[in-house]
Write a protein that holds these residues in place. Structure first.
Motif, PDB file in Angstrom:
ATOM      1  N   HIS A  93       4.418  -7.427   0.044  1.00 58.50           N
ATOM      2  CA  HIS A  93       4.289  -6.211   0.842  1.00 58.50           C
ATOM      3  C   HIS A  93       3.841  -5.074  -0.058  1.00 58.50           C
ATOM      4  CE1 HIS A  93       7.506  -8.433   3.295  1.00 58.50           C
ATOM      5  NE2 HIS A  93       6.328  -8.550   3.922  1.00 58.50           N
ATOM      6  N   SER A  94       2.834  -4.331   0.373  1.00 62.38           N
ATOM      7  CA  SER A  94       2.270  -3.253  -0.425  1.00 62.38           C
ATOM      8  C   SER A  94       3.284  -2.130  -0.581  1.00 62.38           C
ATOM      9  CB  SER A  94       0.995  -2.725   0.240  1.00 62.38           C
ATOM     10  OG  SER A  94       0.462  -1.667  -0.514  1.00 62.38           O
ATOM     11  N   MET A  95       3.478  -1.682  -1.839  1.00 65.05           N
ATOM     12  CA  MET A  95       4.393  -0.590  -2.134  1.00 65.05           C
ATOM     13  C   MET A  95       3.632   0.662  -2.540  1.00 65.05           C
ATOM     14  SD  MET A  95       7.280  -2.768  -4.217  1.00 65.05           S
ATOM     15  CE  MET A  95       8.440  -1.409  -4.227  1.00 65.05           C
ATOM     16  N   ASP A  96       2.459   0.487  -3.096  1.00 67.27           N
ATOM     17  CA  ASP A  96       1.628   1.620  -3.460  1.00 67.27           C
ATOM     18  C   ASP A  96       0.235   1.089  -3.792  1.00 67.27           C
ATOM     19  OD1 ASP A  96       0.984   4.208  -3.800  1.00 67.27           O
ATOM     20  OD2 ASP A  96       2.497   4.626  -5.357  1.00 67.27           O
ATOM     21  N   ARG A  97      -0.794   1.868  -3.631  1.00 62.53           N
ATOM     22  CA  ARG A  97      -2.155   1.443  -3.952  1.00 62.53           C
ATOM     23  C   ARG A  97      -3.024   2.648  -4.244  1.00 62.53           C
ATOM     24  NH1 ARG A  97      -1.761   0.755   1.675  1.00 62.53           N
ATOM     25  NH2 ARG A  97      -3.443   1.729   2.888  1.00 62.53           N
ATOM     26  N   SER A  98      -4.154   2.399  -4.927  1.00 67.94           N
ATOM     27  CA  SER A  98      -5.059   3.493  -5.275  1.00 67.94           C
ATOM     28  C   SER A  98      -5.767   3.988  -4.022  1.00 67.94           C
ATOM     29  CB  SER A  98      -6.071   3.010  -6.319  1.00 67.94           C
ATOM     30  OG  SER A  98      -6.792   1.899  -5.808  1.00 67.94           O
ATOM     31  N   PRO A  99      -6.105   5.289  -3.987  1.00 64.10           N
ATOM     32  CA  PRO A  99      -6.711   5.869  -2.773  1.00 64.10           C
ATOM     33  C   PRO A  99      -8.036   5.223  -2.384  1.00 64.10           C
ATOM     34  CG  PRO A  99      -5.925   7.597  -4.240  1.00 64.10           C
ATOM     35  CD  PRO A  99      -5.816   6.317  -4.997  1.00 64.10           C
ATOM     36  N   ASN A 100      -8.776   4.695  -3.387  1.00 64.29           N
ATOM     37  CA  ASN A 100     -10.090   4.138  -3.043  1.00 64.29           C
ATOM     38  C   ASN A 100     -10.008   2.840  -2.242  1.00 64.29           C
ATOM     39  OD1 ASN A 100      -9.204   2.499  -5.066  1.00 64.29           O
ATOM     40  ND2 ASN A 100     -10.859   2.969  -6.524  1.00 64.29           N
ATOM     41  N   LEU A 101      -8.784   2.297  -2.107  1.00 68.79           N
ATOM     42  CA  LEU A 101      -8.627   1.124  -1.245  1.00 68.79           C
ATOM     43  C   LEU A 101      -8.614   1.500   0.233  1.00 68.79           C
ATOM     44  CD1 LEU A 101      -5.999  -1.112  -3.105  1.00 68.79           C
ATOM     45  CD2 LEU A 101      -8.328  -1.745  -2.473  1.00 68.79           C
ATOM     46  N   ARG A 102      -8.250   2.799   0.474  1.00 68.24           N
ATOM     47  CA  ARG A 102      -8.188   3.278   1.851  1.00 68.24           C
ATOM     48  C   ARG A 102      -7.278   2.378   2.686  1.00 68.24           C
ATOM     49  NH1 ARG A 102     -14.625   4.956   2.380  1.00 68.24           N
ATOM     50  NH2 ARG A 102     -14.536   6.431   0.630  1.00 68.24           N
ATOM     51  N   SER A 103      -7.804   1.802   3.733  1.00 67.42           N
ATOM     52  CA  SER A 103      -6.949   0.979   4.595  1.00 67.42           C
ATOM     53  C   SER A 103      -6.948  -0.505   4.187  1.00 67.42           C
ATOM     54  CB  SER A 103      -7.398   1.095   6.057  1.00 67.42           C
ATOM     55  OG  SER A 103      -8.746   0.646   6.178  1.00 67.42           O
ATOM     56  N   ASN A 104      -7.675  -0.865   3.135  1.00 71.72           N
ATOM     57  CA  ASN A 104      -7.787  -2.249   2.710  1.00 71.72           C
ATOM     58  C   ASN A 104      -6.661  -2.618   1.746  1.00 71.72           C
ATOM     59  OD1 ASN A 104     -10.314  -2.711   4.072  1.00 71.72           O
ATOM     60  ND2 ASN A 104     -11.266  -1.410   2.500  1.00 71.72           N
ATOM     61  N   HIS A 105      -6.440  -3.920   1.611  1.00 74.20           N
ATOM     62  CA  HIS A 105      -5.435  -4.438   0.689  1.00 74.20           C
ATOM     63  C   HIS A 105      -6.093  -5.512  -0.182  1.00 74.20           C
ATOM     64  CE1 HIS A 105      -1.904  -2.486   2.522  1.00 74.20           C
ATOM     65  NE2 HIS A 105      -2.558  -2.663   3.689  1.00 74.20           N
ATOM     66  N   LEU A 106      -5.573  -5.603  -1.416  1.00 71.89           N
ATOM     67  CA  LEU A 106      -6.030  -6.672  -2.293  1.00 71.89           C
ATOM     68  C   LEU A 106      -5.347  -7.984  -1.901  1.00 71.89           C
ATOM     69  CD1 LEU A 106      -6.030  -4.850  -5.756  1.00 71.89           C
ATOM     70  CD2 LEU A 106      -7.967  -5.274  -4.234  1.00 71.89           C
ATOM     71  N   SER A 107      -5.896  -9.098  -2.380  1.00 70.90           N
ATOM     72  CA  SER A 107      -5.378 -10.416  -2.040  1.00 70.90           C
ATOM     73  C   SER A 107      -4.134 -10.720  -2.875  1.00 70.90           C
ATOM     74  CB  SER A 107      -6.453 -11.481  -2.317  1.00 70.90           C
ATOM     75  OG  SER A 107      -5.943 -12.772  -2.122  1.00 70.90           O
ATOM     76  N   PHE A 108      -3.126 -11.263  -2.229  1.00 68.66           N
ATOM     77  CA  PHE A 108      -1.858 -11.590  -2.892  1.00 68.66           C
ATOM     78  C   PHE A 108      -1.824 -13.084  -3.160  1.00 68.66           C
ATOM     79  CE2 PHE A 108       2.719 -12.783  -2.463  1.00 68.66           C
ATOM     80  CZ  PHE A 108       3.128 -12.234  -3.664  1.00 68.66           C
ATOM     81  N   SER A 109      -1.732 -13.468  -4.460  1.00 66.23           N
ATOM     82  CA  SER A 109      -1.727 -14.879  -4.822  1.00 66.23           C
ATOM     83  C   SER A 109      -0.797 -15.075  -6.007  1.00 66.23           C
ATOM     84  CB  SER A 109      -3.149 -15.339  -5.169  1.00 66.23           C
ATOM     85  OG  SER A 109      -3.165 -16.705  -5.482  1.00 66.23           O
ATOM     86  N   PRO A 110       0.510 -15.309  -5.742  1.00 67.68           N
ATOM     87  CA  PRO A 110       1.501 -15.397  -6.833  1.00 67.68           C
ATOM     88  C   PRO A 110       1.215 -16.526  -7.819  1.00 67.68           C
ATOM     89  CG  PRO A 110       2.564 -15.247  -4.679  1.00 67.68           C
ATOM     90  CD  PRO A 110       1.126 -15.446  -4.423  1.00 67.68           C
ATOM     91  N   GLU A 111       0.652 -17.644  -7.327  1.00 72.26           N
ATOM     92  CA  GLU A 111       0.444 -18.785  -8.222  1.00 72.26           C
ATOM     93  C   GLU A 111      -0.565 -18.498  -9.325  1.00 72.26           C
ATOM     94  OE1 GLU A 111      -2.282 -19.170  -4.669  1.00 72.26           O
ATOM     95  OE2 GLU A 111      -0.124 -18.776  -4.999  1.00 72.26           O
ATOM     96  N   LYS A 112      -1.427 -17.502  -9.133  1.00 75.90           N
ATOM     97  CA  LYS A 112      -2.442 -17.185 -10.141  1.00 75.90           C
ATOM     98  C   LYS A 112      -1.971 -16.140 -11.145  1.00 75.90           C
ATOM     99  CE  LYS A 112      -6.364 -18.321  -7.152  1.00 75.90           C
ATOM    100  NZ  LYS A 112      -7.634 -17.862  -6.574  1.00 75.90           N
ATOM    101  N   SER A 113      -0.820 -15.518 -10.865  1.00 77.46           N
ATOM    102  CA  SER A 113      -0.368 -14.431 -11.739  1.00 77.46           C
ATOM    103  C   SER A 113       0.109 -14.950 -13.096  1.00 77.46           C
ATOM    104  CB  SER A 113       0.755 -13.649 -11.042  1.00 77.46           C
ATOM    105  OG  SER A 113       1.854 -14.512 -10.754  1.00 77.46           O
ATOM    106  N   ALA A 114       0.734 -16.125 -13.098  1.00 79.78           N
ATOM    107  CA  ALA A 114       1.259 -16.642 -14.364  1.00 79.78           C
ATOM    108  C   ALA A 114       0.145 -16.946 -15.359  1.00 79.78           C
ATOM    109  CB  ALA A 114       2.093 -17.901 -14.088  1.00 79.78           C
ATOM    110  N   LYS A 115      -0.995 -17.411 -14.867  1.00 75.14           N
ATOM    111  CA  LYS A 115      -2.116 -17.763 -15.747  1.00 75.14           C
ATOM    112  C   LYS A 115      -3.017 -16.576 -16.056  1.00 75.14           C
ATOM    113  CE  LYS A 115      -2.331 -22.438 -13.861  1.00 75.14           C
ATOM    114  NZ  LYS A 115      -3.195 -23.460 -13.188  1.00 75.14           N
ATOM    115  N   LYS A 116      -2.715 -15.445 -15.442  1.00 76.37           N
ATOM    116  CA  LYS A 116      -3.574 -14.255 -15.576  1.00 76.37           C
ATOM    117  C   LYS A 116      -5.018 -14.614 -15.229  1.00 76.37           C
ATOM    118  CE  LYS A 116      -3.917 -10.203 -18.596  1.00 76.37           C
ATOM    119  NZ  LYS A 116      -3.718  -9.670 -19.956  1.00 76.37           N
TER     120      LYS A 116
END
Length: 459
Positions: A93-116
Motif C-alpha cells: 500500500h502506497s504511503m508516500d510518492r513523488s509528485p511527478n507520479l501524480r495519480s500513478n503508482h509504481l509496480s510492487f514486486s517483493p520477490e525482486k527486492s532482495a536481488k536489487k
C-alpha cells in the motif's frame, strides 16, 4: 529457366553473408540494448543509495527526512529524464510518492527486492525502468522503497538504432549481391574461355588443346584434365581408324582369294581334283576370316567387361591343365614347371586368364620349330606370383617389341614366311591383362626365342 552459374554463386555467397551480417546486426543491437539498460540500472542504484538513508519513521508512518526534496524538478516533472519515487508498506500500500507520479503508482514486486533487480514497465504513457529495495527500522522490515527512471530517451535511441539497421540491411544485401555477381563473373571468365575453346574442337581438329593459363590453381587442373581427355580421345580415335583399316585389310584379303577361286571355278568345267583343290583354297580363306572374326569378337567382349569378375585361382593346377590341353591340341611338347614350394594363388578371372595363356602358347608354337619345347613356368618373386611362357623360336626384332601388342601388327618376316595369324592375339592378351591388373612384359632376341612374363598384383 536455369539461372546462370555466376548468379547462383553470387546468390549463395550473398545468402551466407546475409546471415553473418544479420547475426552481427543482432549482436550490435543486443550490445547497445544491454549497455543502455546497464547504464540506467547503475543510475537507479545510485539514486537508491542516495535516498534510502533519508527515510525514517514518524508516528508509524514512513516519510522522507527532507520533504522539500520531493519538490525538486526531477521528482515533480515528467520531462528531462525524471526520477519517480514511491514508498509502500509490507502489503504494497502506497504511503508516500513523488509528485511527478501524480495519480500513478509504481509496480510492487517483493520477490525482486532482495536481488536489487531492475525491470521495465509502463506508467501511464511513459516507459520506465524500476528498482525496489526493502526498508528496515531498528532491524525491523517496515516496507519498500520503489524507485524508477524514465526509459523513454533510451527506448527512442534503441528504436532509432533498430530502424537504421533494418533499413541498412537490404541495402547492404543488394550491394553485396551486385559485388558478388561481378566478382563471380570475373572468376568464371577462364571457364568461359575453356568452354569457347572446347566448343571449337571437333573430330577434324582433335589435335588442338586448351591453352593453360594458371597451371597451379583449380582452373589449371581442369584445363590439364580436359587436355589429357582430348589426348586420350585422339589416341583412341587414331587407334579406331587404324583398327578399322587393318580389319578391312585383313578381311578383304581372304575375301579376294575366295572370290578369285570361285570365279576360276565357274569359267569352265574342271576335274574333280581341281574342284577339290580350289574348294580347299576357299575353305582356307573362310577359316582365316572366321579366325579374324572370332578374335574381333573376343576384343569386343573384353571391352564390354565380360571378363571383369575375379575369383581366387590356384595357378599350379590351372597351368598344368592348360599346358596338357594345349600340348594335345597343338601336338607339341609343352612343359610346365613350378618354381615355388608352396601353392600359388591369384585373384583373376579364370576365362580371361585361360584366353591369355591360350594366345601366348599358340603364339610360341607358331614362331618356333616343331621339334622345340615350349616352357610354361610359375612361381613367386618378392611374394608376388608370376607366369612365364618361353620358346626358342625366331624371336622379335628390338624395334618391334613396342608394337607387337598393337592390333593387326605382324612382322614382315612372319608374313613373308606365310606364318598364319591375324595380328590380334597379342592385342587381346594386352587388353585382358590390363583388365585384370596384370603387368605383361616381353624379352626377346632375334633368332634366340622370346619370353613373355606376367606379374600379378597383390590379391
Amino acid at each position: 529457366m536455369r539461372t546462370a552459374y555466376k548468379e547462383r554463386i553470387a546468390g549463395r555467397l550473398t545468402l551466407v553473408t546475409s546471415l553473418i551480417i544479420l547475426v552481427v546486426f543482432g549482436v550490435i543491437y543486443l550490445v547497445a540494448n544491454l549497455t543502455v539498460v546497464n547504464s540506467i540500472d547503475r543510475e537507479l542504484g545510485l539514486e537508491i543509495d542516495k535516498h534510502k538513508d533519508e527515510i525514517f519513521l514518524v508516528n508509524g508512518k514512513i516519510q522522507f527526512l527532507h520533504k522539500d526534496e520531493w519538490q525538486e524538478m526531477e521528482h515533480s516533472q515528467i520531462q528531462l529524464n525524471p526520477i519517480f519515487i514511491e514508498i509502500v508498506d509490507l502489503e504494497g500500500h502506497s504511503m508516500d510518492r513523488s509528485p511527478n507520479l501524480r495519480s500513478n503508482h509504481l509496480s510492487f514486486s517483493p520477490e525482486k527486492s532482495a536481488k536489487k533487480e531492475a525491470w521495465t514497465l509502463r506508467i501511464g504513457a511513459n516507459e520506465v525502468r524500476q528498482m525496489q529495495i526493502p526498508l528496515f527500522n531498528a532491524g525491523e522490515h517496515e516496507g519498500y522503497l520503489l524507485l524508477a527512471k524514465s526509459f523513454e530517451d533510451s527506448r527512442e535511441l534503441l528504436n532509432n538504432l533498430r530502424t537504421v539497421l533494418l533499413l541498412l540491411y537490404p541495402g547492404v544485401l543488394l550491394s553485396l549481391f551486385l559485388a558478388m555477381r561481378y566478382l563471380a563473373g570475373k572468376s568464371i571468365q577462364p571457364i568461359r574461355q575453356i568452354i569457347s575453346k572446347t566448343n571449337q574442337i571437333t573430330q577434324s581438329n582433335l589435335n588442338e588443346r586448351v591453352p593453360l593459363a594458371e597451371p597451379n590453381d583449380e582452373i589449371g587442373q581442369l584445363t590439364r584434365s580436359i587436355n589429357e581427355l582430348l589426348e586420350r580421345l585422339e589416341a583412341s580415335l587414331n587407334r579406331e581408324k587404324q583398327f578399322t583399316s587393318d580389319a578391312s585389310h585383313e578381311l578383304r584379303t581372304p575375301l579376294s582369294v575366295l572370290r578369285g577361286t570361285l570365279e576360276v571355278l565357274v569359267r569352265k568345267p574342271r576335274t574333280s581334283e581341281e574342284y577339290q583343290e580350289k574348294i580347299q583354297t576357299a575353305l582356307s580363306s573362310i577359316d582365316r576370316m572366321s579366325a579374324t572374326i572370332d578374335q574381333l569378337l573376343a576384343l569386343a567382349r573384353e571391352e564390354k567387361g565380360k571378363f571383369s569378375t575375379k575369383e581366387e585361382l590356384e595357378l599350379i593346377t590351372f597351368l598344368e591343365e592348360i599346358s596338357d590341353q594345349m600340348a594335345k591340341e597343338q601336338r607339341r611338347k609343352i612343359t610346365f614347371r613350378c618354381e615355388s614350394g608352396v601353392p600359388v594363388f591369384v585373384k583373376a578371372n579364370e576365362k580371361s586368364l585361360e584366353m591369355i595363356m591360350t594366345n601366348l602358347i599358340q603364339n610360341a608354337v607358331k614362331y618356333s620349330s616343331p621339334e622345340s619345347e615350349i616352357l610354361v613356368k610359375t612361381g613367386l618373386k618378392s611374394g608376388l606370383p608370376y607366369i612365364e611362357i618361353c620358346d626358342d623360336g625366331s624371336g622379335i626384332a628390338p624395334e618391334h617389341l613396342e608394337r607387337i601388342f598393337d592390333p593387326f601388327f605382324r612382322e614382315q618376316a612372319a608374313v613373308d614366311r606365310l606364318i598364319p595369324g591375324t595380328g590380334l592375339g597379342l592385342a587381346i592378351v594386352k587388353k585382358l591383362a590390363q583388365e585384370s591388373g596384370i603387368r605383361i612384359s616381353v624379352s626377346s632376341e632375334k633368332g634366340q626365342g622370346s619370353t613373355f612374363r606376367m606379374d600379378f598384383p597383390h590379391s
